[in-house]
Design a protein around this motif. Structure first.
Motif: not given
Length: 316
Positions: A89, A96, A192-194, A220, A251-252
């Protein structure tokens, strides 16, 4: 109850003006507020979905040295196979916990774009893999076209505003395999969060816990679709175009509880991209005194190039 609103595309494609208006209102509101919807009534048949999952499981089950022959150097992972841990990310060092495949555009009547886009990679060992991938790609592209038509009306644009920009667009269908987790991951999650780069993403396979969306309160929340639904979200390109009126939500995909580490997860996002010369300049009707212009002018191609460097997929 899912925190993600549900909509039915058949409302929009029906001849009933009230149903059409209902869909436009529901998806517009959802994309302004949380940036995600669960969509039924799309153009994927149950048989096509089953066939695609069968094919991608067969591919990811191939021996690693065979899969590695489908990883093509020098194209930033745009077609074919990308091996485990290669992508990270934006802002993250850790890769990832996933491997994936890319199907790209099947260009029609445009020699320039045909020369510009890499060719799709043919898997010799699986005779129906590429045909099933192509059909899925085209049905998701068709679904996305109607979603964007509804959003064009919501934004007070002409209904077919996006049509020419997405025809032969640089869209990607990405079957992902998150393999079983064999040891405690160090700072790494399945994804990961992106935020997504593109206009909109249509996600197959969000049927169990794992995908999480960050709401406006910074919490979340689980995003779980029914088996007959696609999860659809706003990407950064559409957010830029609309001066953040439509929200590209972070989102993740989190790791499962330890007792489920031994299981694989599959998900299949379709990243709807326009052609590279589409301007992403903020729409005039999304800018006013209360909502000053937030983004510099840029084309879709320039923006994509910037982001692929940030993701570690191409070198600056």
């Amino acid at each position: 109850m899912s925190a993600i609103p549900s909509v039915d595309l058949q409302d929009f494609v029906s001849d009933n003006a009230e149903r059409k208006e209902k869909f436009i209102k529901e998806i517009g509101s959802a994309f302004e507020n949380i940036g995600f919807v669960a969509l039924s009534g799309h153009f994927l048949s149950d048989d096509l979905v089953k066939n695609l999952y069968d094919e991608i499981k067969k591919f990811f089950d191939l021996p690693q040295e065979l899969k590695d022959t489908y990883e093509i150097e020098g194209i930033g992972g745009q077609r074919g196979y990308t091996s485990f841990g290669k992508e990270h990310a934006k802002g993250k060092k850790e890769g990832d916990l996933k491997e994936f495949w890319h199907f790209g555009q099947y260009v029609q009547d445009d020699a320039k774009l045909e020369a510009e886009y890499p060719d799709n990679v043919q898997v010799k060992e699986l005779p129906t893999f590429n045909a099933v991938g192509k059909e899925t790609y085209q049905m998701l592209e068709k679904t996305a076209k109607y979603v964007l038509r509804a959003l064009a009306i919501h934004l007070d644009l002409e209904e077919t505003y996006f049509d020419d920009y997405i025809k032969n667009g640089n869209s990607i269908l990405r079957p992902i395999h998150y393999p079983p987790i064999t040891s405690e991951p160090k700072n790494a999650v399945r994804a990961a969060a992106h935020g997504d780069i593109n206009l909109i993403t249509l996600l197959m396979g969000a049927h169990g816990r794992g995908l999480q969306v960050k709401n406006h309160e910074g919490e979340w929340v689980d995003a779980i679709a029914r088996p007959d639904q696609l999860m659809i979200n706003v990407g950064d390109m559409l957010s830029r175009l609309t001066n953040n009126k439509l929200k590209s939500t972070i989102h993740q995909v989190v790791n499962p509880p330890k007792e489920l580490w031994g299981t694989s997860r599959y998900s299949i996002p379709f990243f709807m991209h326009p052609v590279g010369d589409m301007p992403l300049n903020c729409l005039e009707n999304c800018v006013d005194d209360a909502h000053p212009k937030q983004f510099e002018d840029i084309t879709a191609g320039e923006f994509l190039h910037e982001r692929l460097i940030e993701l570690g997929l191409i070198k600056a």
